[in-house]
Design a protein around this motif. Sequence first.
Motif, short mmCIF file in Angstrom:
data_model
loop_
_atom_site.label_atom_id
_atom_site.label_comp_id
_atom_site.label_asym_id
_atom_site.label_seq_id
_atom_site.Cartn_x
_atom_site.Cartn_y
_atom_site.Cartn_z
N GLU A 38 47.36 44.78 33.91
CA GLU A 38 46.40 45.89 34.01
C GLU A 38 45.10 45.57 33.28
O GLU A 38 44.00 45.91 33.75
CB GLU A 38 47.04 47.16 33.43
N HIS A 41 42.94 43.09 35.17
CA HIS A 41 42.32 43.79 36.30
C HIS A 41 41.14 44.64 35.82
O HIS A 41 40.08 44.67 36.46
CB HIS A 41 43.35 44.67 37.00
N ASN A 42 41.32 45.32 34.69
CA ASN A 42 40.24 46.16 34.16
C ASN A 42 39.03 45.33 33.78
O ASN A 42 37.88 45.74 34.02
CB ASN A 42 40.75 46.95 32.95
N GLU A 44 38.15 42.33 35.04
CA GLU A 44 37.53 41.82 36.26
C GLU A 44 36.72 42.90 36.97
O GLU A 44 35.61 42.66 37.45
CB GLU A 44 38.61 41.25 37.19
N THR A 45 37.29 44.11 37.02
CA THR A 45 36.61 45.23 37.68
C THR A 45 35.36 45.64 36.90
O THR A 45 34.30 45.89 37.49
CB THR A 45 37.57 46.43 37.80
N LYS A 46 35.48 45.67 35.59
CA LYS A 46 34.35 46.06 34.73
C LYS A 46 33.20 45.07 34.85
O LYS A 46 32.02 45.45 34.97
CB LYS A 46 34.82 46.16 33.28
N ALA A 48 32.61 42.93 37.34
CA ALA A 48 32.05 42.99 38.69
C ALA A 48 31.11 44.18 38.83
O ALA A 48 30.01 44.07 39.40
CB ALA A 48 33.17 43.06 39.72
N ALA A 49 31.50 45.33 38.30
CA ALA A 49 30.64 46.51 38.36
C ALA A 49 29.36 46.32 37.57
O ALA A 49 28.28 46.77 37.98
CB ALA A 49 31.41 47.73 37.85
N GLU A 54 31.32 42.40 44.14
CA GLU A 54 32.54 43.03 44.66
C GLU A 54 33.76 42.83 43.78
O GLU A 54 34.50 43.78 43.49
CB GLU A 54 32.81 42.53 46.08
N GLU A 55 33.99 41.58 43.34
CA GLU A 55 35.21 41.31 42.57
C GLU A 55 34.95 40.24 41.52
O GLU A 55 33.94 39.53 41.55
CB GLU A 55 36.35 40.87 43.50
N ARG A 217 34.44 39.72 47.87
CA ARG A 217 35.90 39.81 47.97
C ARG A 217 36.48 38.54 48.60
O ARG A 217 37.49 38.01 48.14
CB ARG A 217 36.26 41.05 48.82
#
Length: 340
Positions: A38, A41-42, A44-46, A48-49, A54-55, A217
């Motif tokens: 988790e 993932h957080n 990588e998402t943070k 990217a944003a 995208e990722e 992606r």
Amino acid sequence: MNKEFLDFRSDTVTKPTPGMLDAMMSAKVGDDVFGEDETVHNLETKMAATFHMEEGLFCPSGTMTNQIGIKCFTNPMDEVICDQTAHVYRYEIGGIAFHSAASVRLLYGKRGILTPELIEPEINEDNIHYPNSSLVVLENTVNKGGGACYTLGQIAPIHHLCNVKGLKLHLDGARIFNALVATGDKAAEYGKYFDGISVCLSKGLGAPVGSVLLGSRQTIAKARKIRKAFGGGMRQAGFLAAAGIYALDHHVERLQQDHDHAKELSVALARTSYVKSIMPVETNIVIFEVAAGTAQKIVDQFKEKGLHCNTTSASTIRLVTHLDLTPEMIDRAIDIILHL
């Protein structure tokens, strides 16, 4: 760091702060190769944003994210265009040839900064004798350029050229947050210019390990398989990813202090007789040329007094500021510089 040891060799030498250690120890983890961590993932998402891409893909090092990116954007017998000082060329042990079977076209930018005028004449035409020009790599900040920065205004026309000519554009953003703090540009603007961005967490941001590759992606799906082939699939990597999340939340704005410290060192060096010239200081790197003798001799003399740094050539020396160097330590370093 003990009182006798002022470490200016690199911003990679930092230790996790107490808050970062707490975040690491309380991280929720799982097997990341199965996609079950988790915290990874957080992160990588943070990331990217942050850059409006995208990722992301968390990897052990910036060398790995750069080399995966290059492999994603090239085919064997292609050619990569970069500056002759570029980290991907000089300090990644021939990885472009080893991993991607691509050649390299070296350019000579001012302090490593490329322009469309430098790049365009070096893009190969379609000819059976020539490799296919497929990728341009920029570095921001430029390590060998003394921390020189690209602005988005400089990047935009390079992106336009690559788009017109059908080339991909990758950013070695090992110290991208230093550049953002120095220029005032917004990270979210970067996503529209680059096909891939490598962001290092273990330099100015102070995390112990890790870099994140950003892309579409489709690119990151390909990159994830390449990472596995490189042996970069980590398991309960959330303990490390948590440090990266903490760094993004707490260690970006403070980079200005590192830049201020670097300027203070530069001012002190300019007052000495053993310094011939100093590169303009934009971020946290100071590179200067010695007036006589060898740079190694000066480095050895610094070390005897408790200041550790490295040469970048037979005549040049690099000092790098970072979060483990307090204002009091900078004062001590300046005293050593002035009384060598």
